[in-house]
Design a protein around this motif. Sequence first.
Motif, PDB file in Angstrom:
ATOM      1  N   PHE A 107      -3.883   1.380  12.471  1.00 24.19           N
ATOM      2  CA  PHE A 107      -3.125   1.114  13.689  1.00 24.19           C
ATOM      3  C   PHE A 107      -2.584  -0.320  13.700  1.00 24.19           C
ATOM      4  O   PHE A 107      -1.417  -0.555  14.039  1.00 24.19           O
ATOM      5  N   LEU A 108      -3.439  -1.278  13.325  1.00 20.67           N
ATOM      6  CA  LEU A 108      -2.996  -2.670  13.290  1.00 20.67           C
ATOM      7  C   LEU A 108      -1.879  -2.864  12.275  1.00 20.67           C
ATOM      8  O   LEU A 108      -0.919  -3.610  12.517  1.00 20.67           O
ATOM      9  N   GLY A 109      -1.992  -2.192  11.123  1.00 17.36           N
ATOM     10  CA  GLY A 109      -0.932  -2.282  10.131  1.00 17.36           C
ATOM     11  C   GLY A 109       0.395  -1.775  10.676  1.00 17.36           C
ATOM     12  O   GLY A 109       1.456  -2.359  10.424  1.00 17.36           O
ATOM     13  N   LEU A 110       0.335  -0.693  11.471  1.00 12.93           N
ATOM     14  CA  LEU A 110       1.562  -0.127  12.038  1.00 12.93           C
ATOM     15  C   LEU A 110       2.190  -1.068  13.059  1.00 12.93           C
ATOM     16  O   LEU A 110       3.383  -1.402  12.971  1.00 12.93           O
ATOM     17  N   VAL A 111       1.401  -1.528  14.040  1.00 18.79           N
ATOM     18  CA  VAL A 111       1.988  -2.298  15.143  1.00 18.79           C
ATOM     19  C   VAL A 111       2.351  -3.731  14.719  1.00 18.79           C
ATOM     20  O   VAL A 111       3.315  -4.308  15.238  1.00 18.79           O
ATOM     21  N   LEU A 112       1.611  -4.316  13.757  1.00 18.86           N
ATOM     22  CA  LEU A 112       1.883  -5.692  13.362  1.00 18.86           C
ATOM     23  C   LEU A 112       2.987  -5.800  12.315  1.00 18.86           C
ATOM     24  O   LEU A 112       3.699  -6.812  12.253  1.00 18.86           O
ATOM     25  N   LEU A 113       3.120  -4.775  11.481  1.00 16.19           N
ATOM     26  CA  LEU A 113       4.072  -4.853  10.371  1.00 16.19           C
ATOM     27  C   LEU A 113       5.299  -3.965  10.558  1.00 16.19           C
ATOM     28  O   LEU A 113       6.184  -3.946   9.704  1.00 16.19           O
ATOM     29  N   LEU A 114       5.343  -3.212  11.667  1.00 12.83           N
ATOM     30  CA  LEU A 114       6.439  -2.265  11.884  1.00 12.83           C
ATOM     31  C   LEU A 114       7.811  -2.926  11.802  1.00 12.83           C
ATOM     32  O   LEU A 114       8.723  -2.430  11.140  1.00 12.83           O
ATOM     33  N   ARG A 115       7.966  -4.065  12.442  1.00 14.85           N
ATOM     34  CA  ARG A 115       9.286  -4.718  12.486  1.00 14.85           C
ATOM     35  C   ARG A 115       9.675  -5.326  11.149  1.00 14.85           C
ATOM     36  O   ARG A 115      10.850  -5.651  10.932  1.00 14.85           O
ATOM     37  N   TYR A 116       8.705  -5.490  10.250  1.00 12.50           N
ATOM     38  CA  TYR A 116       8.996  -6.109   8.957  1.00 12.50           C
ATOM     39  C   TYR A 116       9.196  -5.076   7.837  1.00 12.50           C
ATOM     40  O   TYR A 116      10.146  -5.180   7.053  1.00 12.50           O
ATOM     41  N   ILE A 117       8.307  -4.096   7.751  1.00 13.65           N
ATOM     42  CA  ILE A 117       8.386  -3.122   6.657  1.00 13.65           C
ATOM     43  C   ILE A 117       8.372  -1.679   7.147  1.00 13.65           C
ATOM     44  O   ILE A 117       8.168  -0.747   6.369  1.00 13.65           O
ATOM     45  N   GLY A 118       8.568  -1.494   8.460  1.00 15.18           N
ATOM     46  CA  GLY A 118       8.678  -0.140   8.997  1.00 15.18           C
ATOM     47  C   GLY A 118       7.391   0.655   8.858  1.00 15.18           C
ATOM     48  O   GLY A 118       6.279   0.128   9.024  1.00 15.18           O
ATOM     49  N   ILE A 119       7.535   1.912   8.500  1.00 11.16           N
ATOM     50  CA  ILE A 119       6.389   2.822   8.442  1.00 11.16           C
ATOM     51  C   ILE A 119       5.432   2.473   7.310  1.00 11.16           C
ATOM     52  O   ILE A 119       4.283   2.914   7.290  1.00 11.16           O
ATOM     53  N   TYR A 120       5.877   1.626   6.370  1.00  9.17           N
ATOM     54  CA  TYR A 120       4.984   1.195   5.290  1.00  9.17           C
ATOM     55  C   TYR A 120       3.834   0.340   5.819  1.00  9.17           C
ATOM     56  O   TYR A 120       2.788   0.213   5.167  1.00  9.17           O
ATOM     57  N   GLY A 121       3.994  -0.268   6.984  1.00 11.05           N
ATOM     58  CA  GLY A 121       2.898  -1.037   7.587  1.00 11.05           C
ATOM     59  C   GLY A 121       1.693  -0.176   7.865  1.00 11.05           C
ATOM     60  O   GLY A 121       0.543  -0.600   7.675  1.00 11.05           O
ATOM     61  N   LEU A 122       1.927   1.073   8.292  1.00 10.32           N
ATOM     62  CA  LEU A 122       0.821   2.012   8.537  1.00 10.32           C
ATOM     63  C   LEU A 122       0.096   2.319   7.233  1.00 10.32           C
ATOM     64  O   LEU A 122      -1.142   2.360   7.193  1.00 10.32           O
ATOM     65  N   ALA A 123       0.852   2.520   6.151  1.00  6.74           N
ATOM     66  CA  ALA A 123       0.229   2.816   4.856  1.00  6.74           C
ATOM     67  C   ALA A 123      -0.600   1.637   4.350  1.00  6.74           C
ATOM     68  O   ALA A 123      -1.689   1.819   3.797  1.00  6.74           O
ATOM     69  N   TRP A 124      -0.101   0.411   4.551  1.00  4.84           N
ATOM     70  CA  TRP A 124      -0.882  -0.763   4.160  1.00  4.84           C
ATOM     71  C   TRP A 124      -2.180  -0.863   4.954  1.00  4.84           C
ATOM     72  O   TRP A 124      -3.244  -1.177   4.399  1.00  4.84           O
ATOM     73  N   GLY A 125      -2.108  -0.586   6.236  1.00  2.23           N
ATOM     74  CA  GLY A 125      -3.321  -0.616   7.049  1.00  2.23           C
ATOM     75  C   GLY A 125      -4.343   0.401   6.597  1.00  2.23           C
ATOM     76  O   GLY A 125      -5.550   0.116   6.536  1.00  2.23           O
ATOM     77  N   ILE A 126      -3.884   1.609   6.253  1.00  2.08           N
ATOM     78  CA  ILE A 126      -4.781   2.651   5.777  1.00  2.08           C
ATOM     79  C   ILE A 126      -5.443   2.236   4.469  1.00  2.08           C
ATOM     80  O   ILE A 126      -6.654   2.427   4.269  1.00  2.08           O
ATOM     81  N   ALA A 127      -4.668   1.647   3.568  1.00  6.29           N
ATOM     82  CA  ALA A 127      -5.223   1.215   2.281  1.00  6.29           C
ATOM     83  C   ALA A 127      -6.295   0.136   2.478  1.00  6.29           C
ATOM     84  O   ALA A 127      -7.391   0.214   1.913  1.00  6.29           O
ATOM     85  N   ILE A 128      -6.005  -0.865   3.303  1.00  4.72           N
ATOM     86  CA  ILE A 128      -6.961  -1.961   3.533  1.00  4.72           C
ATOM     87  C   ILE A 128      -8.223  -1.437   4.207  1.00  4.72           C
ATOM     88  O   ILE A 128      -9.344  -1.822   3.851  1.00  4.72           O
ATOM     89  N   GLY A 129      -8.073  -0.551   5.187  1.00  2.81           N
ATOM     90  CA  GLY A 129      -9.245   0.029   5.844  1.00  2.81           C
ATOM     91  C   GLY A 129     -10.130   0.787   4.877  1.00  2.81           C
ATOM     92  O   GLY A 129     -11.366   0.749   4.972  1.00  2.81           O
ATOM     93  N   SER A 130      -9.533   1.470   3.918  1.00  2.00           N
ATOM     94  CA  SER A 130     -10.297   2.200   2.906  1.00  2.00           C
ATOM     95  C   SER A 130     -11.081   1.253   2.009  1.00  2.00           C
ATOM     96  O   SER A 130     -12.190   1.575   1.576  1.00  2.00           O
ATOM     97  N   TRP A 131     -10.495   0.099   1.718  1.00  2.00           N
ATOM     98  CA  TRP A 131     -11.202  -0.872   0.877  1.00  2.00           C
ATOM     99  C   TRP A 131     -12.435  -1.436   1.582  1.00  2.00           C
ATOM    100  O   TRP A 131     -13.459  -1.696   0.954  1.00  2.00           O
ATOM    101  N   ILE A 132     -12.322  -1.613   2.905  1.00  2.00           N
ATOM    102  CA  ILE A 132     -13.419  -2.236   3.665  1.00  2.00           C
ATOM    103  C   ILE A 132     -14.542  -1.246   3.996  1.00  2.00           C
ATOM    104  O   ILE A 132     -15.716  -1.621   4.067  1.00  2.00           O
ATOM    105  N   ALA A 133     -14.203   0.029   4.185  1.00  3.89           N
ATOM    106  CA  ALA A 133     -15.131   1.023   4.740  1.00  3.89           C
ATOM    107  C   ALA A 133     -16.515   1.062   4.080  1.00  3.89           C
ATOM    108  O   ALA A 133     -17.543   1.036   4.773  1.00  3.89           O
TER     109      ALA A 133
END
Length: 537
Positions: A187-213
């Motif tokens: 969610f943070l990846g989507l709302v923080l990066l949406l204006r910069y990289i669009g829907i790819y911000g959501l994918a980055w957030g998902i990837a980072i969350g998976s690394w931390i889990a």
Amino acid sequence: MTQRDSTTQATVHNEGLFTKIAKATGGMTIVLTSIKILGFIEKQVLAYFFGTGYQVDAYFVGFSLMKVFWDFLRGLMSPSYLPTLIGFRGQVGEEKSWEFTSTILNLMTVVFVLIIGLALLFTSQLIHLVAPGFQSERFEVAVGLTRLMLTGAGFFAIAIITGLTLNSYKRFLLALMDDVVFKISGFLGLVLLLRYIGIYGLAWGIAIGSWIAPVLHLIGLRQYLPFYKFRINLRLEPVRKMFRLMLPLLVGISCIESRRLIDNFFASKLIIGSISALTFGYKLIEFTYVAIAEPLAVVVLPYFSDLALQKDHAKLTATLMPILRTVVLIFTPLAGCLFALRYPVVRLLFERGEFDATSTNLTVMALTFYAPGLVSFALDVILLRCYFSLSDTLTPAIMEVVTIVTHVTVIWLFIGTLDHGSIALAFTFSKTLKVVILFALLRRKIEDLHLRHNLWFLGKIALTVMIMIGILSGYQQIFLRIFDFPAFLLNAALIVSGGCLGIGIFLISVFVMKIEEVHLILQTSKQFLTSFRKSAQ
């Protein structure tokens, strides 16, 4: 003694167990509900900025591949690893059992890192396979999003195994932290990066969350980590037992996960937005049963496994049957209200920005056929845990084959007339058929199914929900004629008032019909609240 008397006596006897289950489930439900609310907000952001356009279709196809991987591993490990670990620990003690845990962790890490590596190399071919209708930009975006999200899949695989290990210690809330950090990060990846990289911000957030889990789980298991061994011992008896249980599971899980890919295969050939509409519609169903039925299923598996190891099938039956009836009692009014109020629900939650009236109609079509299956979805996860606790993975696997064949057949028969609605209908019909057969086959495992009592109970519930839906349909028409609020307030008022009316009608009806499970819910809730107050003091 009559069956009804024996059932009541067994239920009273098990009230302590039900309270433990309710307490653990209640905590998980709060966490999962919060996660699902955040997920809904995420979907609303997607709907607002992208509607049901090609970027959302591309994201959902890529994410479905991720979900297939995660759910495949979770579905494979939970019924085979968890009961085996509980049984082995009871035989050899804590330290020795960690030799088994270490072997599984090490082995699965190697195997799934290799699988993810291959998936990254052949992502384009995977997208062509699961969404053959994707072309040009829709295809390119799907490939890019999928590759980015796949980078975290191997880490999440480790988190699944460490989470199941925490479940074996009945530390259910800590085991859920992987889902919490995963959802927040996305969610943070989507709302923080949406204006910069669009829907790819959501994918980055998902990837980072998976690394931390997995890190969170390892912190929770830190007192046991000295027992961890950096080796793979395939000669351990529990390893061989787990693999024996896995063989039929491979077939069953393959069928379960192929359903998503099959749905995308058919929907990708329909009008743009069909995949998104199915996903938005399904999320409304998933919110309810994942927030309540899934945590209940997670909690009951260790308890069912304990009873199965003790070969106390009478107590297992006395625990299972009230739980199944309670699930029906909880989910039937929810399904009825969601079906009757599906238009205002979709309008309130999604219709803004790029999500227009056309998107609403597409989503409502999916929800029309998903909503009646809510009860079957919830019963399915509980019945499967019962089979798994009895170390029977073959019967569920066979049923998954029957389910996927039924699913594809229904789509093929109705896609020409119902479009993407046929896919939702196929899911509901095949799940309901599976639940009926699984319940009937339980007679081979636990002799007394309380059949007469259960049929009488279901008859009362069916009559009640028909009355409720009929009254709600009439109420909705009258409400819309009388009131003329702005759209948001109108839909919100209709949902709140209609939902309260529907639930109220249902509760009055079940009290009048003297359905025993209402008293079980009230008694368990009372004990749970008493226990909660004592722990808070």
